[in-house]
Design a protein around this motif. Structure first.
Motif, PDB file in Angstrom:
ATOM      1  N   GLY A 159       0.813  -1.204   0.000  1.00  0.00           N
ATOM      2  CA  GLY A 159       0.000   0.000   0.000  1.00  0.00           C
ATOM      3  C   GLY A 159       0.850   1.258   0.000  1.00  0.00           C
ATOM      4  O   GLY A 159       0.522   2.245  -0.671  1.00  0.00           O
ATOM      5  N   ASP A 160       1.958   1.231   0.736  1.00  0.00           N
ATOM      6  CA  ASP A 160       2.846   2.396   0.761  1.00  0.00           C
ATOM      7  C   ASP A 160       3.519   2.607  -0.592  1.00  0.00           C
ATOM      8  O   ASP A 160       3.722   3.749  -1.022  1.00  0.00           O
ATOM      9  N   VAL A 161       3.858   1.506  -1.260  1.00  0.00           N
ATOM     10  CA  VAL A 161       4.445   1.627  -2.597  1.00  0.00           C
ATOM     11  C   VAL A 161       3.437   2.245  -3.559  1.00  0.00           C
ATOM     12  O   VAL A 161       3.767   3.150  -4.352  1.00  0.00           O
ATOM     13  N   VAL A 162       2.188   1.778  -3.490  1.00  0.00           N
ATOM     14  CA  VAL A 162       1.141   2.331  -4.354  1.00  0.00           C
ATOM     15  C   VAL A 162       0.907   3.806  -4.030  1.00  0.00           C
ATOM     16  O   VAL A 162       0.791   4.649  -4.925  1.00  0.00           O
ATOM     17  N   ASP A 163       0.851   4.120  -2.727  1.00  0.00           N
ATOM     18  CA  ASP A 163       0.558   5.488  -2.305  1.00  0.00           C
ATOM     19  C   ASP A 163       1.655   6.469  -2.714  1.00  0.00           C
ATOM     20  O   ASP A 163       1.376   7.525  -3.293  1.00  0.00           O
ATOM     21  N   TYR A 164       2.893   6.120  -2.395  1.00  0.00           N
ATOM     22  CA  TYR A 164       3.975   7.097  -2.535  1.00  0.00           C
ATOM     23  C   TYR A 164       4.918   6.799  -3.697  1.00  0.00           C
ATOM     24  O   TYR A 164       5.616   7.700  -4.162  1.00  0.00           O
ATOM     25  N   GLY A 165       4.928   5.561  -4.149  1.00  0.00           N
ATOM     26  CA  GLY A 165       5.733   5.245  -5.314  1.00  0.00           C
ATOM     27  C   GLY A 165       5.028   5.621  -6.604  1.00  0.00           C
ATOM     28  O   GLY A 165       5.650   6.102  -7.556  1.00  0.00           O
ATOM     29  N   PHE A 166       3.693   5.400  -6.628  1.00  0.00           N
ATOM     30  CA  PHE A 166       2.907   5.695  -7.826  1.00  0.00           C
ATOM     31  C   PHE A 166       2.061   6.959  -7.674  1.00  0.00           C
ATOM     32  O   PHE A 166       1.346   7.335  -8.598  1.00  0.00           O
TER      33      PHE A 166
END
Length: 230
Positions: free
Chosen positions: A185-192
């Motif tokens: 979820g953190d990757v989706v939130d802040y990576g994308f």
């Protein structure tokens, strides 16, 4: 029910005793989940939270792929998971038994663990997100809702989460899944760039805090839940 039947008065120092904290938690769980009326009331409040939170995210939603909606709409998803976990208590409570007597199994343990981690993570997340640049929220005409309202309602997520270990279980696999999904979820939130709407660029502080809070929520789940036997 008398006041003494609800939550016992204990010295503040005694709250550091895990046994005392468990007794208070179990008594609170009986208060809010222990009979059909109180459980349905809690479910009704949670359902309203899902609708209100979902409406907010839909209104502010960028071009988020449909498959990522559960990871984007963090807060409504946390409450929705809690609703599913609490619905599983209805047959037991409806039969007049304690919610803590609810038969458990591996899928239910996974659900209860995910609900706990999501509620804690996204209940605490606004404490960071709204206070990195508090001037963007305080002093505005809608500060009562956009700052204080969000903080208070999200802290109630944590209060609800802390009731779940009284009626649920966890497993090593459930904890691992919760950690993996939290990091995803953190990757989706802040990576994308699909993070919850904030009135500033989240920079580095918010993503790091989100990861730390998620890991801490999994650790707390591991320490709070009893393990599923078998």
């Amino acid at each position: 029910m008398t006041r003494s039947d609800r939550v016992p008065d204990v010295p503040v120092v005694a709250l550091f005793d895990p046994a005392v904290r468990r007794r208070i938690r179990d008594r609170a769980a009986e208060e809010f989940l222990g009979d059909t009326r109180s459980l349905l009331t809690t479910l009704g409040i949670c359902a309203i939270g899902v609708l209100v939170g979902g409406r907010y995210y839909v209104a502010t939603m960028p071009d988020v792929p449909t498959l990522l909606w559960p990871l984007y709409a963090d807060s409504p998803m946390a409450i929705a998971l809690a609703v599913l976990a609490l619905v599983a208590l209805l047959p037991t409570v409806g039969s007049g038994r304690s919610a803590r007597e609810t038969p458990t199994n591996r899928p239910l343990a996974y659900l209860q663990t995910l609900a706990f981690v999501w509620l804690v993570k996204y209940g605490l997340w606004p404490l960071v997100a709204l206070n990195v640049h508090p001037e963007r929220y305080l002093g505005t005409p809608d500060a009562l809702v956009s700052y204080w309202g969000i903080l208070i309602t999200h802290l109630l997520f944590v209060a609800l989460a802390l009731l779940l270990p009284a009626v649920g279980r966890t497993t090593r696999g459930a904890l691992g899944l919760a950690l993996g999904l939290s990091l995803l979820g953190d990757v989706v939130d802040y990576g994308f760039g699909y993070h919850p709407p904030v009135q500033y660029d989240p920079g580095v502080v918010v993503p790091v805090a989100s990861v730390v809070i998620g890991v801490a929520a999994v650790v707390l789940a591991s320490r709070s839940f009893r393990r599923l036997e078998g």
